[in-house]
Write an enzyme that holds these catalytic residues in place. Structure first.
Site, PDB file in Angstrom:
ATOM      1  N   TRP A 146      16.974 -43.039-134.403  1.00  0.00           N
ATOM      2  CA  TRP A 146      16.171 -44.171-133.926  1.00  0.00           C
ATOM      3  C   TRP A 146      16.028 -44.174-132.399  1.00  0.00           C
ATOM      4  O   TRP A 146      15.185 -44.874-131.865  1.00  0.00           O
ATOM      5  CB  TRP A 146      16.805 -45.504-134.368  1.00  0.00           C
ATOM      6  CG  TRP A 146      18.259 -45.615-134.019  1.00  0.00           C
ATOM      7  CD1 TRP A 146      19.308 -45.355-134.849  1.00  0.00           C
ATOM      8  CD2 TRP A 146      18.840 -45.972-132.746  1.00  0.00           C
ATOM      9  NE1 TRP A 146      20.506 -45.524-134.182  1.00  0.00           N
ATOM     10  CE2 TRP A 146      20.246 -45.901-132.891  1.00  0.00           C
ATOM     11  CE3 TRP A 146      18.317 -46.338-131.510  1.00  0.00           C
ATOM     12  CZ2 TRP A 146      21.128 -46.184-131.843  1.00  0.00           C
ATOM     13  CZ3 TRP A 146      19.186 -46.617-130.464  1.00  0.00           C
ATOM     14  CH2 TRP A 146      20.567 -46.535-130.640  1.00  0.00           C
ATOM     15  N   PRO A 171      12.829 -40.234-141.303  1.00  0.00           N
ATOM     16  CA  PRO A 171      13.118 -40.932-140.035  1.00  0.00           C
ATOM     17  C   PRO A 171      14.156 -42.028-140.252  1.00  0.00           C
ATOM     18  O   PRO A 171      14.432 -42.410-141.394  1.00  0.00           O
ATOM     19  CB  PRO A 171      11.764 -41.540-139.667  1.00  0.00           C
ATOM     20  CG  PRO A 171      11.065 -41.738-140.971  1.00  0.00           C
ATOM     21  CD  PRO A 171      11.572 -40.688-141.922  1.00  0.00           C
ATOM     22  N   GLY A 224      21.915 -37.021-134.757  1.00  0.00           N
ATOM     23  CA  GLY A 224      22.555 -38.311-135.007  1.00  0.00           C
ATOM     24  C   GLY A 224      24.042 -38.220-134.718  1.00  0.00           C
ATOM     25  O   GLY A 224      24.484 -37.363-133.937  1.00  0.00           O
ATOM     26  N   SER A 225      24.796 -39.071-135.380  1.00  0.00           N
ATOM     27  CA  SER A 225      26.219 -39.146-135.048  1.00  0.00           C
ATOM     28  C   SER A 225      26.987 -37.955-135.622  1.00  0.00           C
ATOM     29  O   SER A 225      26.594 -37.360-136.628  1.00  0.00           O
ATOM     30  CB  SER A 225      26.816 -40.439-135.617  1.00  0.00           C
ATOM     31  OG  SER A 225      26.893 -40.341-137.024  1.00  0.00           O
ATOM     32  N   GLU A 246      22.527 -31.707-133.975  1.00  0.00           N
ATOM     33  CA  GLU A 246      22.536 -32.206-132.600  1.00  0.00           C
ATOM     34  C   GLU A 246      23.256 -33.548-132.673  1.00  0.00           C
ATOM     35  O   GLU A 246      22.676 -34.538-133.087  1.00  0.00           O
ATOM     36  CB  GLU A 246      21.086 -32.317-132.097  1.00  0.00           C
ATOM     37  CG  GLU A 246      20.978 -32.304-130.600  1.00  0.00           C
ATOM     38  CD  GLU A 246      20.947 -33.701-130.045  1.00  0.00           C
ATOM     39  OE1 GLU A 246      22.053 -34.238-129.777  1.00  0.00           O
ATOM     40  OE2 GLU A 246      19.852 -34.254-129.889  1.00  0.00           O
ATOM     41  N   LEU A 247      24.533 -33.548-132.310  1.00  0.00           N
ATOM     42  CA  LEU A 247      25.395 -34.701-132.611  1.00  0.00           C
ATOM     43  C   LEU A 247      25.785 -35.463-131.343  1.00  0.00           C
ATOM     44  O   LEU A 247      25.096 -35.391-130.332  1.00  0.00           O
ATOM     45  CB  LEU A 247      26.607 -34.201-133.409  1.00  0.00           C
ATOM     46  CG  LEU A 247      26.241 -33.352-134.645  1.00  0.00           C
ATOM     47  CD1 LEU A 247      27.471 -32.801-135.336  1.00  0.00           C
ATOM     48  CD2 LEU A 247      25.387 -34.133-135.626  1.00  0.00           C
ATOM     49  N   CYS A 280      22.131 -39.321-126.471  1.00  0.00           N
ATOM     50  CA  CYS A 280      23.328 -38.484-126.681  1.00  0.00           C
ATOM     51  C   CYS A 280      23.777 -37.813-125.393  1.00  0.00           C
ATOM     52  O   CYS A 280      24.904 -37.344-125.300  1.00  0.00           O
ATOM     53  CB  CYS A 280      23.040 -37.388-127.696  1.00  0.00           C
ATOM     54  SG  CYS A 280      22.444 -38.012-129.235  1.00  0.00           S
ATOM     55  N   GLU A 375      31.718 -42.263-127.411  1.00  0.00           N
ATOM     56  CA  GLU A 375      30.344 -42.298-126.902  1.00  0.00           C
ATOM     57  C   GLU A 375      29.927 -43.769-126.830  1.00  0.00           C
ATOM     58  O   GLU A 375      29.839 -44.440-127.868  1.00  0.00           O
ATOM     59  CB  GLU A 375      29.455 -41.517-127.882  1.00  0.00           C
ATOM     60  CG  GLU A 375      28.035 -41.355-127.412  1.00  0.00           C
ATOM     61  CD  GLU A 375      27.224 -40.472-128.346  1.00  0.00           C
ATOM     62  OE1 GLU A 375      27.444 -40.513-129.572  1.00  0.00           O
ATOM     63  OE2 GLU A 375      26.362 -39.740-127.842  1.00  0.00           O
TER      64      GLU A 375
HETATM   65  C1  SIN Z   1      19.128 -37.457-127.679  1.00  0.00           C
HETATM   66  O1  SIN Z   1      19.644 -38.454-127.229  1.00  0.00           O
HETATM   67  O2  SIN Z   1      19.492 -37.005-128.762  1.00  0.00           O
HETATM   68  C2  SIN Z   1      18.019 -36.725-126.986  1.00  0.00           C
HETATM   69  C3  SIN Z   1      17.929 -36.929-125.559  1.00  0.00           C
HETATM   70  C4  SIN Z   1      16.904 -36.049-124.885  1.00  0.00           C
HETATM   71  O3  SIN Z   1      16.239 -35.227-125.523  1.00  0.00           O
HETATM   72  O4  SIN Z   1      16.761 -36.162-123.677  1.00  0.00           O
END
Ligand code: SIN
Length: 472
Positions: A146, A171, A224-225, A246-247, A280, A375
């Site tokens: 999100w 999504p 996500g997480s 991609e965590l 992230c 985080e």
């Molecule tokens: C993310 O927070 O997963 C992506 C951040 C970004 O692409 O800059």
């Protein structure tokens, strides 16, 4: 605004729907189709059938359709950004930035579609010849977050489509409208039915399970997480599916005493307060060398105090609301724990109305506090101090995460040592902004694996096949 699911080129109504709300004021924006496991299977079948067609399009033809999609996103950027801000809350300027950022992946991979080169390898005998080709993996399940409802879709889908794969996107239930808007533009761009599908749902468990266990899905790409990523990894393991994860992150932001302090404060603000701290790669732990700590904290305080929170659609807003009540509670509890262990809140620290949390500065933070390991995903700048390079490298690497790290300094020998010593997939040196379509985004350790963006990003959607030829 589309609210139906998009499967096999059809807009699908569902009796059951779920509501999407505006985090700024809690108002209802739309009722969206609530898909179930059977809908997910239909989408996979459509993607599986379409794969036979799409993979056989010439690279040039795939490239042209991707370019159309990119241009449509740019042409509609204002409307897409308004929709994004309305369902996600981020300031409109950031939302426009996200739409452009998202479109830049489509542009990049439209170009890369034509460059999926193979190899010729000198054979292992006089009568041997070896050739290598790269082929699309097949149907890809893309599970997206999100916090970037648009760009995290294009960052996965554009390389997949360029490679010749087809996709089923799931999504987040909090922000499905941006995904459906992308589907509408994909239809207009000319993707054949079934190449790009969007399955919207309130409860991700059933659809996630189908995506990870249906043998027709050859790859899962998730952002996500770490907690959910581990679950999806376990589910995907039975079929040895390819996965990209991609965590979470726990980004250190280190300021050495020879840094340009003004620049460091600017970089810190950009990487800390982007999307109200909900990315992230947001700075999570700020480490400042003792001799410049007072100056840095003073300058950072001035900037944080000047931040304007509010409705993302209003001009001048710099910080929007958090995404939901759970995010507010998490931020508050991290601060409470830190204060109970000796940290001092010098700015903010409190919930405002609705889902707003005050931009916060907390000092005297230490490794024993939960905020050091967690985080934050909120607008809290936590400042630690350090004496030596060795000490700060130890602290920076003392985490299970390894996504992004940042540092400021001028001594070039130290720049090399620290950049090489940080156990992270991405390092910003004298910059707080590292995101671009031309570089490989991704982490190490429990921040995941696989890369998105750049020439490396398309490899995650390709199988390598080598052919050994014997000539008489
Ligand atoms: C993310 O927070 O997963 C992506 C951040 C970004 O692409 O800059």
């Amino acid at each position: 605004m589309k609210t139906q699911a998009y499967i096999n080129g059809q807009w699908l109504d569902k009796k059951s729907t779920f509501s999407v709300t505006n985090p700024y004021d809690g108002s209802d924006i739309a009722q969206v189709a609530d898909c179930d496991a059977e809908d997910a299977r239909q989408a996979i079948k459509a993607a599986h059938d379409a794969f036979q067609i799409w993979r056989n399009f010439s690279a040039g033809k795939r490239s042209r359709i991707l370019k159309n999609w990119c241009q449509l996103q740019l042409k509609n950027q204002k409307e897409l950004a308004q929709l994004l801000t309305t369902e996600q809350g981020k300031p409109l300027t950031e939302a426009i930035g996200e739409i452009r950022y998202g479109a830049s992946f489509v542009e990049w991979y439209a170009e890369e579609a034509r460059r999926i080169y193979g190899d010729v390898i000198p054979g292992h005998g006089r009568d041997k010849r070896i050739t290598v080709i790269k082929q699309p993996i097949g149907v890809v399940g893309a599970i997206t977050p999100w916090n970037f409802p648009s760009a995290m879709i294009t960052r996965k889908v554009a390389p997949a489509l360029a490679a010749g794969c087809t996709v089923v996107v799931k999504p987040s239930d909090l922000t499905p409208l941006s995904a459906l808007a992308l589907a509408e533009l994909a239809e207009e761009a000319g993707f054949p039915p079934g190449v790009f599908n969007v399955v919207t749902c309130k409860n991700p468990v059933a659809v996630g399970e189908v995506l990870t266990t249906d043998p027709r899905v050859k790859k899962i790409s998730f952002t996500g997480s770490t907690q959910v990523g581990k679950l999806l990894l376990k589910q995907s393991a039975d079929q040895v599916k390819k996965v990209s994860m991609e965590l979470g992150g726990n980004a250190p932001f280190i300021v050495f005493e020879d840094a340009n302090v003004e620049d460091a404060v600017k970089g810190c603000m950009a990487s800390k307060f982007r999307n109200a701290g909900q990315t992230c790669i947001c700075t999570n732990r700020i480490f400042v060398q003792e001799s410049i700590a007072d100056e840095f904290i003073k300058k950072l305080s001035e900037k944080i105090q000047a931040l304007k929170s509010g409705n993302g659609l209003e001009t001048g807003t710099e910080v929007g609301p958090l995404i939901n009540e759970a995010a507010i509670q998490k931020t508050a509890s991290l601060l409470a724990d830190a204060v109970s262990k000796g940290a001092k809140i010098t700015i903010g620290g409190k919930r405002q109305s609705g889902l707003f949390f005050q931009p916060t500065l907390i000092c005297d933070v230490s490794q024993k506090m939960d905020i050091f390991k967690t985080e934050i995903f909120g607008p809290v700048a936590a400042v630690y101090t350090f004496k030596t390079e060795e000490e700060v490298l130890q602290m920076a690497n003392d985490t299970e995460y390894g996504l992004a790290a940042y540092f400021y300094g001028r001594d070039y020998a130290r720049i090399w040592r620290v950049a090489e010593g940080l156990d992270y997939g991405m390092v910003g040196i004298n910059t707080g902004m590292i995101s671009t379509a031309v570089a490989p985004f991704g982490g190490v350790k429990e921040s995941g694996f696989g890369r998105e963006g750049s020439k490396y990003g398309i490899e995650d959607y390709l199988n390598i096949k080598y052919m050994c030829w014997e000539i008489q």
